[in-house]
Design a protein around this motif. Structure first.
Motif, mmCIF file in Angstrom:
data_model
loop_
_atom_site.group_PDB
_atom_site.id
_atom_site.type_symbol
_atom_site.label_atom_id
_atom_site.label_comp_id
_atom_site.label_asym_id
_atom_site.label_seq_id
_atom_site.Cartn_x
_atom_site.Cartn_y
_atom_site.Cartn_z
ATOM 1 N N VAL B 159 4.419 55.959 -16.184
ATOM 2 C CA VAL B 159 3.659 57.645 -16.736
ATOM 3 C C VAL B 159 2.933 58.661 -16.346
ATOM 4 O O VAL B 159 2.340 59.538 -16.832
ATOM 5 C CB VAL B 159 2.071 56.510 -17.718
ATOM 6 C CG1 VAL B 159 1.938 55.567 -18.779
ATOM 7 C CG2 VAL B 159 0.891 56.293 -16.201
ATOM 8 N N LEU B 160 3.131 58.349 -14.798
ATOM 9 C CA LEU B 160 2.442 59.661 -13.878
ATOM 10 C C LEU B 160 4.296 60.007 -13.561
ATOM 11 O O LEU B 160 4.108 61.187 -12.865
ATOM 12 C CB LEU B 160 2.364 59.339 -12.495
ATOM 13 C CG LEU B 160 0.743 58.338 -12.951
ATOM 14 C CD1 LEU B 160 0.827 57.463 -11.250
ATOM 15 C CD2 LEU B 160 -0.329 59.227 -13.377
ATOM 16 N N GLY B 161 5.527 60.059 -14.196
ATOM 17 C CA GLY B 161 6.565 60.790 -14.405
ATOM 18 C C GLY B 161 7.787 60.339 -13.372
ATOM 19 O O GLY B 161 8.140 61.218 -12.567
ATOM 20 N N SER B 162 7.383 59.179 -12.513
ATOM 21 C CA SER B 162 8.215 59.166 -11.360
ATOM 22 C C SER B 162 8.750 57.588 -12.108
ATOM 23 O O SER B 162 8.597 56.831 -12.351
ATOM 24 C CB SER B 162 7.352 59.024 -9.881
ATOM 25 O OG SER B 162 6.004 58.667 -9.978
ATOM 26 N N PHE B 163 10.090 56.992 -10.905
ATOM 27 C CA PHE B 163 10.237 55.031 -11.049
ATOM 28 C C PHE B 163 9.983 54.815 -10.530
ATOM 29 O O PHE B 163 9.954 55.074 -9.039
ATOM 30 C CB PHE B 163 12.039 55.859 -10.615
ATOM 31 C CG PHE B 163 12.785 56.232 -11.299
ATOM 32 C CD1 PHE B 163 12.535 57.786 -11.379
ATOM 33 C CD2 PHE B 163 13.328 56.171 -12.474
ATOM 34 C CE1 PHE B 163 14.028 58.982 -11.983
ATOM 35 C CE2 PHE B 163 14.039 56.949 -13.395
ATOM 36 C CZ PHE B 163 14.288 58.077 -13.432
ATOM 37 N N PRO B 164 9.309 53.366 -10.808
ATOM 38 C CA PRO B 164 8.709 52.436 -9.759
ATOM 39 C C PRO B 164 9.467 52.083 -9.088
ATOM 40 O O PRO B 164 10.982 52.080 -9.427
ATOM 41 C CB PRO B 164 7.760 51.539 -10.731
ATOM 42 C CG PRO B 164 8.268 52.431 -12.234
ATOM 43 C CD PRO B 164 9.343 53.178 -12.021
ATOM 44 N N LEU B 165 9.371 51.247 -7.644
ATOM 45 C CA LEU B 165 10.705 51.124 -6.500
ATOM 46 C C LEU B 165 10.183 49.801 -6.137
ATOM 47 O O LEU B 165 10.925 48.778 -5.981
ATOM 48 C CB LEU B 165 11.342 51.874 -5.593
ATOM 49 C CG LEU B 165 11.749 53.509 -6.097
ATOM 50 C CD1 LEU B 165 11.745 53.678 -5.100
ATOM 51 C CD2 LEU B 165 12.818 53.253 -7.116
ATOM 52 N N LEU B 166 9.097 50.125 -6.560
ATOM 53 C CA LEU B 166 8.165 48.640 -5.592
ATOM 54 C C LEU B 166 6.543 48.384 -6.094
ATOM 55 O O LEU B 166 6.062 49.623 -5.720
ATOM 56 C CB LEU B 166 8.463 48.585 -3.563
ATOM 57 C CG LEU B 166 7.460 47.136 -3.109
ATOM 58 C CD1 LEU B 166 8.095 45.797 -3.383
ATOM 59 C CD2 LEU B 166 7.616 47.617 -1.371
#
Lengths: 231, 215
Positions: B159-166
């Motif tokens: 929802v903050l516009g980035s891709f979660p990785l971990l």
């Protein structure tokens, strides 16, 4: 300066006294962990002795320690005229100061059944509860439901609105004290619904904790506060 | 009205990619039994009930997360939807015999964006340790850069516009049975013994592909 748990109570008190004195010389009032007015195991079976000990000695102590650190840093920043650091410290002060304020109230909100824990409120608070909520059961049901519905960490409160002269039920997030929901709100009963308050005993079943905690709520203390603040 | 199979198909309590006792002694079987078996299960079950008969019913989970995030004015289903997503992502962020330093391209990118793995560790550790109250710490990818993010309650980098990785879950229920108040020890154990860098690398590849295809 780390204070090891193996230090004797006397040494610990001495160290606390010295550091408090040193900071008082610079004009800051610092804080110490208040003692519980009952043994850790005295609230069983509603709240386990294990929880009470960790809750008091670890969680509340950490809020006190971190609050004192934040106050010391604040004092330095104020004296230097460092406005951005003063502002930056506000969240640490709110978290940790709020944690200290809230838990200090909480320990007084609880009592062993042998000392009146769970005994319904009489007098003016008892009447006010009946008037505003229909009955004590009505209040308990409302507070338990609102406490269960808090998402994440927080508290559920019975408060007195001094201005409007009425009782209110409200919740706060994290360690926000009740006064953050309204300047005229005085906390009468607060119930901690952070997971650390119940997890070791009740696991994920927060409603079960909320059902049982009423057996150790100290209505005598709440009545004293109510009588004092409603005049 | 959609059939119950259409609704439930989207919201599934997937088992972790390891047996519930496989992360011992670093994360106990008892913790997994409660954390996955009770907490995660409740988010999924309650989400299903919550969207039934509404316009959210049958929508993909990420769609529900975005629309109920509502630019920060959270709508009722956000908590259950985001937590269902976050927990599945969390299990897949761990593996038995995990932890330690990554290798290859992932290590190179961590060194590029944090100057060293140790600096990344420090930042991730600090984020996880200082997220006050309930929440999560993340390694995320946006604008071709890796960054550490901490979020409160159910909020996640989607929802903050980035891709979660971990991610590491720092709600107290994630560590209280094993570590009680000692969140720093839990974080250290997670980083030393549990992180699945393979999962992180795979997510990074997917994130890069998704970024380049949309630019």
């Amino acid at each position: 300066m780390a204070i090891r748990c193996v230090a004797s109570r006397k040494t610990l008190a001495g160290l606390k006294e010295t550091s408090s004195r040193l900071l008082r010389i610079r004009g800051i009032q610092t804080f110490t962990l208040p003692d519980l007015p009952y043994d850790y195991g005295a609230l069983e079976p509603a709240i386990s002795g294990e929880i009470m000990q960790i809750h008091h000695q670890k969680h509340h102590q950490a809020y006190v320690t971190n609050y004192n650190n934040a106050l010391e840093q604040l004092d330095q920043a104020v004296n230097k005229g460092d406005a951005s650091t003063v502002v930056k410290l506000q969240s640490a002060i709110k978290f940790n100061g709020g944690g200290h304020v809230n838990h200090s109230i909480f320990w007084k909100n609880l009592a062993p059944s042998s000392e009146g824990g769970g005994e319904p409120p009489k007098g003016s608070l008892g009447s006010a509860i009946d008037a505003h909520f229909g009955s004590l059961e009505g209040l308990v049901k409302k507070m338990s439901a609102e406490g269960a519905a808090v998402q994440g960490s927080g508290w559920v409160w019975l408060g007195l609105d001094k201005e409007l002269k009425k009782l209110v039920v409200d919740t706060t997030a994290n360690q926000d004290p009740l006064v953050t929901k309204g300047g005229s709100l005085v906390p009468l009963v607060g119930i901690d619904v952070w997971e650390h308050a119940y997890y070791l005993q009740y696991k994920n079943v927060r409603p079960e904790y909320l059902k049982n905690v009423w057996k150790v709520i100290n209505w005598k203390y709440a009545s004293e506060v109510y009588e004092k603040e409603s005049n | 009205m959609a059939t119950s199979s259409a609704v439930t198909a989207n919201y599934v309590l997937k088992p972790p990619p390891f047996a519930l006792d496989a992360l011992e002694p670093h994360m106990s079987k008892q913790t997994l039994e409660f954390h996955w078996g009770k907490h995660h299960r409740a988010y999924v079950d309650n989400l299903k009930k919550q969207v039934l008969g509404t316009e959210l019913e049958g929508k993909p989970l990420e769609h529900i997360i975005h629309s109920t995030y509502n630019n920060g004015e959270l709508l009722p289903a956000f908590n259950n939807a985001a937590q269902a997503w976050n927990h599945e992502f969390f299990w897949e962020s761990m593996k038995p015999g995990g932890g330690g330093k990554p290798t290859g391209e992932l290590l190179a990118l961590l060194e590029r964006d944090f100057t060293s793995y140790e600096k990344f560790y420090e930042e991730f550790n600090a984020a996880a340790a200082t997220q006050f109250g309930a929440g999560w710490a993340w390694l995320a990818y946006a604008n071709d850069k890796l960054k550490v993010v901490k979020t409160p309650n159910a909020v996640n980098p989607l929802v903050l516009g980035s891709f979660p990785l971990l991610t590491i879950d720092v709600w107290e229920h994630a560590y209280y049975l094993d570590f009680q108040n000692r969140r720093p020890d839990y974080i250290k154990t997670f980083m030393t013994n549990l992180v699945s860098w393979e999962a992180v690398s795979a997510r990074l590849e997917a994130a890069k592909a998704a970024s380049s295809s949309s630019s």
